[in-house]
Design a protein around this motif. Sequence first.
Motif, PDB file in Angstrom:
ATOM      1  N   THR A 240      -2.495  -8.886  23.812  1.00 46.84           N
ATOM      2  CA  THR A 240      -1.102  -9.164  23.453  1.00 46.84           C
ATOM      3  C   THR A 240      -0.171  -8.794  24.614  1.00 46.84           C
ATOM      4  O   THR A 240       0.842  -9.458  24.837  1.00 46.84           O
ATOM      5  N   ASN A 358       9.473 -10.334  18.651  1.00 41.79           N
ATOM      6  CA  ASN A 358       8.118 -10.394  18.105  1.00 41.79           C
ATOM      7  C   ASN A 358       8.001  -9.434  16.935  1.00 41.79           C
ATOM      8  O   ASN A 358       8.808  -8.522  16.779  1.00 41.79           O
ATOM      9  N   TRP A 359       7.008  -9.688  16.130  1.00 39.60           N
ATOM     10  CA  TRP A 359       6.857  -8.944  14.867  1.00 39.60           C
ATOM     11  C   TRP A 359       5.486  -8.293  14.797  1.00 39.60           C
ATOM     12  O   TRP A 359       4.475  -8.921  15.129  1.00 39.60           O
ATOM     13  N   TRP A 360       5.470  -7.071  14.332  1.00 42.18           N
ATOM     14  CA  TRP A 360       4.229  -6.402  13.935  1.00 42.18           C
ATOM     15  C   TRP A 360       4.596  -5.115  13.236  1.00 42.18           C
ATOM     16  O   TRP A 360       5.772  -4.842  13.024  1.00 42.18           O
ATOM     17  N   GLN A 361       3.640  -4.327  12.841  1.00 42.41           N
ATOM     18  CA  GLN A 361       3.929  -3.080  12.139  1.00 42.41           C
ATOM     19  C   GLN A 361       2.834  -2.066  12.433  1.00 42.41           C
ATOM     20  O   GLN A 361       1.799  -2.409  13.015  1.00 42.41           O
ATOM     21  N   THR A 364      -0.730  -3.015  11.737  1.00 36.13           N
ATOM     22  CA  THR A 364      -1.404  -4.077  12.518  1.00 36.13           C
ATOM     23  C   THR A 364      -1.737  -3.602  13.939  1.00 36.13           C
ATOM     24  O   THR A 364      -2.457  -4.299  14.651  1.00 36.13           O
ATOM     25  N   ILE A 367       0.993  -6.546  18.414  1.00 35.13           N
ATOM     26  CA  ILE A 367       1.887  -7.682  18.120  1.00 35.13           C
ATOM     27  C   ILE A 367       1.106  -8.792  17.407  1.00 35.13           C
ATOM     28  O   ILE A 367       0.001  -9.148  17.817  1.00 35.13           O
ATOM     29  N   MET A 368       1.716  -9.348  16.369  1.00 34.86           N
ATOM     30  CA  MET A 368       1.058 -10.377  15.563  1.00 34.86           C
ATOM     31  C   MET A 368       1.753 -11.737  15.655  1.00 34.86           C
ATOM     32  O   MET A 368       1.118 -12.780  15.579  1.00 34.86           O
ATOM     33  N   ILE A 389      -4.786 -14.785  15.499  1.00 35.97           N
ATOM     34  CA  ILE A 389      -4.162 -14.244  14.279  1.00 35.97           C
ATOM     35  C   ILE A 389      -3.832 -15.397  13.340  1.00 35.97           C
ATOM     36  O   ILE A 389      -3.174 -16.364  13.732  1.00 35.97           O
ATOM     37  N   THR A 445       1.605  -7.712   4.035  1.00 30.89           N
ATOM     38  CA  THR A 445       2.400  -6.883   4.956  1.00 30.89           C
ATOM     39  C   THR A 445       3.556  -6.148   4.292  1.00 30.89           C
ATOM     40  O   THR A 445       4.131  -5.247   4.897  1.00 30.89           O
TER      41      THR A 445
END
Length: 579
Positions: A240, A358-361, A364, A367-368, A389, A445
């Motif tokens: 990523t 960008n999004w993730w948590q 995860t 980065i997703m 993904i 999520t």
Amino acid sequence: MHGTKGKIRPNLEDYERYCRRFTWSEAERELSGLPFGRGLNIAHEAVDRHLENGRSDQTAFRFLRKDGAVEDLSYKELSKRTNKFANVLQELGIGRGDRVFALTGRIPELYLTALGTLKHRSVFCPLFSAFGPEPIRMRAEIGEAKVIVTTESLYRKKVAKIVHDLPSVRAVLLVNENGEKTDIPGTIDLRDALDAAASGYEIGQTDPEDPALLHFTSGTTGRPKGAVHVHKAVVAHHITGKLVLDLHSEDIFWCTADPGWVTGTSYGIISPLTNGVTSIVDEAEFDAERWYRTLQNEEVSVWYSAPTAIRMLMKAGDDVVGNFDLSKLRLLASVGEPLNPEAVIWSEKVFGIPFRDNWWQTETGGIMIANFASMIVKPGSMGRPVPGIEAAIVREAPEGGIEEVVEPGEQGELALRPDFPSIFRAYLNEHERYAKCFADGFYLTGDLATKDEDGYFWFVGRKDDVIKTAGHLIGPFEVESVLMEHPAVAEAGVIGKPDPVAMEIVKAFVSLKTGFEADESLRRDLLGHARKRLGPAVAPKEIEFTPSLPKTRSGKIMRRLLKARELGLPEGDISTLEK
Ligand code: AMP
């Protein structure tokens, strides 16, 4: 909106084509693995691997100290010092899988702790240095901390108060901020220990599934959750960084996130190192002038930041930016909260390139969903899934279970197929809470989102009552519990109140026990109590007294209703409200 600057070709040029060809096993081949087939270890991929590939003398980290001093650490030096840290753990009898907690600012020792711990195959657990004693105690207790690495002043202010309640702790390693020796009884001076330790260390056999990182995150109810990540996550950290942050070996990279949170570890430590770039680490807190000066003087080319910081820069005004030469910047990325379209448009105006959301948590690990360098940015969208993904919008199916929403623009829960290396493997000791996150082959999520006809994802909101303030998740329950400790408080309900800069601030509604007066002095006393126990990052900024709190018939505080009332919105379904 397009835009990267300079002539560097993006690592990901043709999104569709790359996605078609991508496999995780192919991605893993970009890493070397431990010598002689001894497995996969994050610290080897991040540091020692580069001793063989010509990067040995390159600067891995440039530390900008608060007082203006600058300290460079080459890959070679980083390797040596993290070996020493691993040897310190060895000497202390700390074992594989034992948890090493760090509570410091962004000082070099934090980075040595992270990578040395990973070399030793212990588990690295960072805590945010603005936490108060209670969040620290709670997390160290859940994580059964064996070692705590902290600074002398944080120890005196916070850790000393709680360490005796933590029977698992075997060693406290201290760093004195002024470079002096520490001699607090029952603690060890980390610099002394590092000086005395041997500089050679051979990383032992590491199973890719061995636990490596423990990151705490907050839920709506109950105690904080410890998300466990394994060494194999490094494949996702690496790829990523390459594809989303578009890291090239000549880049100067600055991730402004603190390693107390997952972004500061995955992208403030691991990913830039596996990609062999030079990272800037600024010890100081946000200051618009200082940030622009850092971007200019350090010739930062790739900058990873967060919406709260971007909004603070916007607030500082465009005139400030004009005083600096930011021509080396070629990619801007943002994560942590929704990035307002205005912020994207503003960055186009002042930097000549858009911030790429960008999004993730925490769960995860990497980065997703992202706006890749080669991709047109739709301001307000989180972008498209990272190659490898599979993301979907799902809803409850009429016949039970869940089903995918296929209509573009229809809202549902954002879900991921959990077959990627950085997905969390557990919430520490909480199997039920973990199992609840998965259904019908998806990881759920907890975020609501939509997907448009071009495959871009758009964030709608959280499904639960968790609060996002300045990019940090705060569990309302943790705050309510501390407020309830106060002798005057009968009940507390905590919500996120919208805020133009921090996205949300923590607001508490409090009802008092009889005999207590709801006045200004009590409000101040409560705010002070919460700040002392929780620290400024978690404590409420506002407290409102109320005679009673809305509750369900089963006695649960209806935070949703408190929020609707706060915002003057319709109260929705109140059929379960206690009469
Ligand atoms: P954390 O686990 O603390 O990193 O927080 C993760 C949560 O932050 C996500 O579940 C989202 O609610 C929010 N979040 C992270 N990135 C974004 C983004 N780009 N847009 C909107 N929300 C985001």
